[in-house]
Design a protein around this motif. Structure first.
Motif, short mmCIF file in Angstrom:
data_model
loop_
_atom_site.label_atom_id
_atom_site.label_comp_id
_atom_site.label_asym_id
_atom_site.label_seq_id
_atom_site.Cartn_x
_atom_site.Cartn_y
_atom_site.Cartn_z
N LEU A 170 0.83 -1.21 0.00
CA LEU A 170 0.00 0.00 0.00
C LEU A 170 0.86 1.26 0.00
O LEU A 170 0.55 2.24 -0.70
CB LEU A 170 -0.93 -0.01 1.22
CG LEU A 170 -2.07 -1.03 1.18
CD1 LEU A 170 -2.81 -1.06 2.52
CD2 LEU A 170 -3.04 -0.73 0.04
N ASN A 223 0.98 4.08 -3.09
CA ASN A 223 0.50 5.42 -2.76
C ASN A 223 1.61 6.47 -2.76
O ASN A 223 1.41 7.59 -2.30
CB ASN A 223 -0.17 5.40 -1.37
CG ASN A 223 -1.05 6.61 -1.15
OD1 ASN A 223 -1.69 7.12 -2.07
ND2 ASN A 223 -1.10 7.09 0.09
N TYR A 244 -3.85 2.20 -6.21
CA TYR A 244 -3.89 2.23 -4.74
C TYR A 244 -5.32 2.37 -4.24
O TYR A 244 -5.77 1.60 -3.38
CB TYR A 244 -3.05 3.38 -4.21
CG TYR A 244 -3.30 3.67 -2.74
CD1 TYR A 244 -2.71 2.88 -1.75
CD2 TYR A 244 -4.14 4.71 -2.35
CE1 TYR A 244 -2.96 3.14 -0.41
CE2 TYR A 244 -4.39 4.96 -1.01
CZ TYR A 244 -3.80 4.18 -0.04
OH TYR A 244 -4.06 4.41 1.29
N GLN A 292 -7.07 -0.54 -2.10
CA GLN A 292 -7.31 -0.25 -0.70
C GLN A 292 -8.82 -0.25 -0.39
O GLN A 292 -9.25 -0.80 0.63
CB GLN A 292 -6.69 1.11 -0.34
CG GLN A 292 -6.69 1.43 1.15
CD GLN A 292 -7.88 2.30 1.57
OE1 GLN A 292 -8.68 2.70 0.72
NE2 GLN A 292 -7.99 2.56 2.85
N GLU A 298 -10.65 -3.05 2.06
CA GLU A 298 -11.37 -2.64 3.26
C GLU A 298 -12.83 -3.09 3.21
O GLU A 298 -13.44 -3.40 4.24
CB GLU A 298 -11.31 -1.12 3.41
CG GLU A 298 -10.05 -0.62 4.07
CD GLU A 298 -10.00 -0.94 5.56
OE1 GLU A 298 -10.86 -1.70 6.05
OE2 GLU A 298 -9.09 -0.44 6.23
N ILE A 327 -6.74 -3.43 7.75
CA ILE A 327 -5.59 -2.57 7.48
C ILE A 327 -5.23 -1.78 8.73
O ILE A 327 -4.06 -1.65 9.10
CB ILE A 327 -5.87 -1.62 6.30
CG1 ILE A 327 -6.02 -2.42 5.00
CG2 ILE A 327 -4.76 -0.58 6.16
CD1 ILE A 327 -6.35 -1.58 3.79
#
Length: 222
Positions: free
Chosen positions: A149, A153, A171, A175, A179, A186
């Motif tokens: 991650l 990012n 990203y 992400q 989630e 995370i």
């Protein structure tokens, strides 16, 4: 890239390596000839479906060709099987820069005063994987998630992220989907990483006030 065939020229050498990331789509039998070892079957990017970045390559090159020092694509783990010939390996922890190698601050470029072949001969010999052998560069799946991650990012993600036409948004896509499927995971990993960091800081602080050779305390006077 607009083609599935990538050509890499080795520094100070006419040798080259071919990377084909679409061989499984063009040579179905070739892709069916191997199974993924059980140790490497966890693929977190699979949650992206059709947006999955490139993840497998057929690599070919002449004798003494090779890649430069690098972190695997998108900071992920990898496994490599030698189909023919042999391949030498040098593996360093992420926080260690190999001697004589100079990465740029943003990680986009890696400079070295010698070619990879000269580096092997003059500085160090690595382990060799022979025909039929497999080498895994495996950072324990989900425990490597925060590294991935962070890599995706970075401010210069457009130059660093690979295997997709949408480098900048990979990203956010990954992400968000992760989630959604694993809510709170995370954050939990971040808390664990912070706890390890604090623990390491405490250990370092203890080393500053103790003499590791004698077990006695160190005192300073001003």
């Amino acid at each position: 890239m607009t083609t599935s065939l990538m050509l890499i020229l080795s520094r100070k050498s006419s040798h080259c390596i071919f990377f084909d990331s679409k061989f499984g789509e063009k040579a179905l039998q070739l892709a069916a000839d191997y199974d993924i070892p059980v140790y490497f079957r966890e693929d977190l990017f699979s949650i992206l479906g059709n947006d999955h970045p490139d993840f497998r390559w057929l690599i070919a090159g002449p004798a003494r060709s090779g890649s430069s020092f690098h972190i695997d694509p998108n900071s992920t783990s990898a496994w490599n099987a030698v189909v023919r010939g042999s391949k030498k390996w040098l593996l360093y922890p992420l926080e260690v820069v190999p001697p004589g190698v100079h990465p740029s601050p943003d990680g986009a470029d890696v400079a070295s005063p010698v070619s990879i072949t000269e580096w092997f001969h003059e500085l160090l010999w690595g382990d060799t994987a022979a025909q039929g052998e497999t080498c895994g560069v495996y950072l324990s799946g989900r425990r490597n998630l925060l590294n991935v991650l962070e890599f995706l990012n970075r401010p210069n993600s457009k130059e660093l992220v690979s295997g997709t036409m949408d480098c900048v948004n990979l990203y956010e896509k990954f992400q968000s989907k992760y989630e959604q499927l694993f809510p709170g995971s995370i954050e939990s990993l971040q808390q664990q990483a912070e706890a390890r960091k604090l623990q390491n800081q405490k250990a370092c602080m203890w080393d500053t006030i103790t003499d590791v050779k004698t077990g006695g305390f160190k005192f300073g006077f001003s």
